[in-house]
Scaffold this motif. Structure first.
Motif, short mmCIF file in Angstrom:
data_model
loop_
_atom_site.label_atom_id
_atom_site.label_comp_id
_atom_site.label_asym_id
_atom_site.label_seq_id
_atom_site.Cartn_x
_atom_site.Cartn_y
_atom_site.Cartn_z
N VAL A 35 0.83 -1.20 0.00
CA VAL A 35 0.00 0.00 0.00
C VAL A 35 0.87 1.26 0.00
CG1 VAL A 35 -1.73 1.30 1.29
CG2 VAL A 35 -1.89 -1.18 1.15
N ALA A 36 1.90 1.30 0.86
CA ALA A 36 2.71 2.52 0.98
C ALA A 36 4.09 2.16 1.50
CB ALA A 36 2.04 3.53 1.90
N PHE A 37 5.05 3.02 1.17
CA PHE A 37 6.40 2.96 1.72
C PHE A 37 6.57 4.12 2.69
CE2 PHE A 37 7.43 0.61 -2.25
CZ PHE A 37 7.93 -0.54 -1.65
N TYR A 38 7.38 3.88 3.74
CA TYR A 38 7.63 4.90 4.78
C TYR A 38 9.13 5.12 4.85
CZ TYR A 38 6.43 7.45 9.07
OH TYR A 38 6.22 8.43 10.01
N SER A 39 9.59 6.34 4.58
CA SER A 39 11.02 6.62 4.47
C SER A 39 11.35 7.89 5.21
CB SER A 39 11.41 6.74 3.00
OG SER A 39 10.83 7.91 2.44
N ASP A 40 12.64 8.25 5.17
CA ASP A 40 13.08 9.53 5.72
C ASP A 40 12.97 10.60 4.64
OD1 ASP A 40 15.11 8.88 4.02
OD2 ASP A 40 16.60 8.48 5.58
N LYS A 41 13.58 11.77 4.90
CA LYS A 41 13.46 12.89 3.97
C LYS A 41 14.63 12.96 3.00
CE LYS A 41 10.90 15.75 7.29
NZ LYS A 41 10.90 17.04 8.03
N HIS A 42 15.18 11.82 2.65
CA HIS A 42 16.27 11.79 1.68
C HIS A 42 15.78 12.32 0.34
CE1 HIS A 42 19.47 10.13 -0.88
NE2 HIS A 42 20.20 10.13 0.21
N SER A 43 16.69 12.93 -0.41
CA SER A 43 16.31 13.55 -1.68
C SER A 43 15.85 12.54 -2.72
CB SER A 43 17.48 14.37 -2.24
OG SER A 43 18.61 13.55 -2.45
#
Length: 477
Positions: free
Chosen positions: A201-209
């Motif tokens: 459904v979704a991926f959860y990541s940091d604020k990497h460019s």
């Protein structure tokens, strides 16, 4: 008689001196136990016998220190801090008070501010975050992150491990060793994930460019990165965490892997990424059997991929648009590209075409799905001066720079003559002589002409005098 406050050292002295009075210990032995000289023990014994236990209590206890700062100075300093430096730390506030004539140390001011409620210690400032519960469904939220570490220790170069973990079960979904966190490396890991598990459904990541556009005023990309554009075409959502604690599940598993996986690779004798990626499949199965948990609800929210391989190749690539100039040329990645002239390309002047950059280095130019032939100029790629480089890609960028610098010959320093293109010429032919030189040459000729010449022959001596042409000559001999 009231209570007497004494320290541990003073109580120990009372015990030892009592043994000396009861003749169970000598003064010399007491001096050794108390780390004092014999004369000091004798002096303390006399005072102890005359005044009792209170004689061993420190005389300064409970008394005001001689070096104590006046209470008026303390109140004036705190008033100044409250009025002007209420949000300053003790170090900076002490520096500013020094400008006002208050010579107060940082530690003293910290204690004053803490007693007055102007400063909280780091322990008091600590905040406790509400833990986030696991998601209920398997495949509902997949946390992704990259861990830069010396996974092979001294046996190989440092690299990055891309980690995909399910939030509901804590199951490792995908591991992949790559050079650094880049769009192409995440494309490779995403392709393996989709072929194995399907679409979450979704991926959860940091604020990497790679996941999020860092520039608010970015002109291209429709407000999303290349990775975000690929997920959008696959109907997968990408969410960015506001802090590291928000995606703590993948952060904690990174620390676990940096301990367990490094040791497993050491035991297996693996020292490169190719062998490491082959080893990761078996390690993932053992890890999940040990640490994965069951989801709250049994439903699996992964969806089938349903994408043909050619379409997948066009999704997992870098796609951009370029404006075609009047000479069928445009710039791309510090290179100049010119389209081959044909019936289609002639009508593309002033229009935008699509560029497709693939992980294997291939580059295609397309217009409405039609591949266009092209020629490339200035193939020498390099990192531009003062290029903005993120910390997670710094190692990979430096490796690329060193690889390009090593084959280059040492620069030749030109001399000033070479710098101005000076060419050495031969000696110039002599010009007209000056008047002095002409006079010297004329006098030399006259001396040669006036000198007598002697011609010697067999049996005669002839003397010829240098005379004018009309003067008769005289021969002798």
């Amino acid at each position: 008689m009231g209570l007497i406050l004494m320290s541990e050292r003073e109580l120990h002295r009372i015990e030892v001196l009592s043994e000396v009075i009861e003749r169970r210990r000598t003064i010399a032995s007491a001096a050794i136990v108390l780390s004092l000289s014999v004369r000091q023990v004798q002096r303390i014994m006399r005072t102890f016998c005359l005044e009792g236990a209170t004689a061993l209590r420190h005389r300064s206890r409970g008394r005001r220190s001689n070096n104590r700062i006046n209470d008026g100075v303390r109140e004036l300093a705190l008033q100044l801090v409250r009025e002007r430096y209420a949000d300053f730390g003790p170090t900076l506030a002490a520096e500013k008070l020094g400008e006002h004539g208050f010579s107060v140390s940082r530690e003293t001011l910290r204690q004053w501010m803490a007693d007055d409620g102007l400063w909280l210690s780091r322990k008091q400032r600590r905040t406790f975050r509400q833990p986030r519960l696991r998601r209920e469904y398997y495949g509902e939220l997949i946390q992704i992150d990259g861990s830069d570490h010396r996974w092979f220790e001294d046996r190989g170069d440092a690299c990055t491990l891309l980690v995909f973990i399910d939030d509901a079960t804590g199951k490792l979904m995908q591991l992949l060793f790559v050079r650094s966190e880049s769009a192409f490396s995440y494309f490779a890991a995403l392709e393996l994930y989709l072929k194995t598990h399907g679409r979450p459904v979704a991926f959860y990541s940091d604020k990497h460019s790679v996941f999020r556009v860092t520039k608010q005023d970015a002109k291209g990309g429709q407000g999303m990165t290349q990775f975000g554009r690929a997920l959008s075409e696959l109907s997968i959502e990408i969410l960015c965490a506001n802090s590291s604690q928000a995606k703590g599940r993948v952060e904690r598993v990174n620390r676990t892997l940096q301990d367990r996986l490094v040791k497993e690779l050491r035991l297996a004798g693996i020292g490169d990424m190719t062998a490491g990626n082959a080893f990761l499949h078996g390690f993932t199965e053992r890890f999940n059997a040990r640490f994965a948990v069951s989801p709250i609800k049994p439903n699996n929210l992964h969806r089938p991929l349903n994408v043909v391989p050619d379409r997948m190749r066009d999704i997992l690539c870098k796609r951009e648009q370029r404006y075609v100039g009047e000479q069928l040329a445009f710039s791309y990645e510090r290179k100049r590209i010119m389209l081959e002239e044909n019936e289609i390309s002639r009508g593309l002047v002033g229009k935008y075409i699509d560029t497709y950059a693939f992980a294997d280095g291939r580059l295609e130019m397309r217009w409405k799905g039609i591949t266009l032939p092209y020629r490339m100029f200035d193939k020498d790629q390099r990192v531009t001066h003062a290029a903005v480089t993120e910390n997670k890609r710094l190692g990979d960028v430096l490796s690329f720079i060193k690889a390009q610098q090593d084959p280059l010959p040492a620069p030749k320093v030109k001399t000033n003559s070479e710098g101005i293109a000076y060419q050495k010429r031969g000696r110039k032919p002599p010009g007209q002589k000056g008047r002095v030189d002409q006079m010297i040459e004329r006098r030399a000729c006259e001396q040669v002409a006036s000198a007598p010449s002697i011609v010697a022959g067999p049996g005669c001596d002839i003397e010829v005098s240098a005379l004018p042409g009309n003067t008769p000559r005289r021969l002798s001999g």
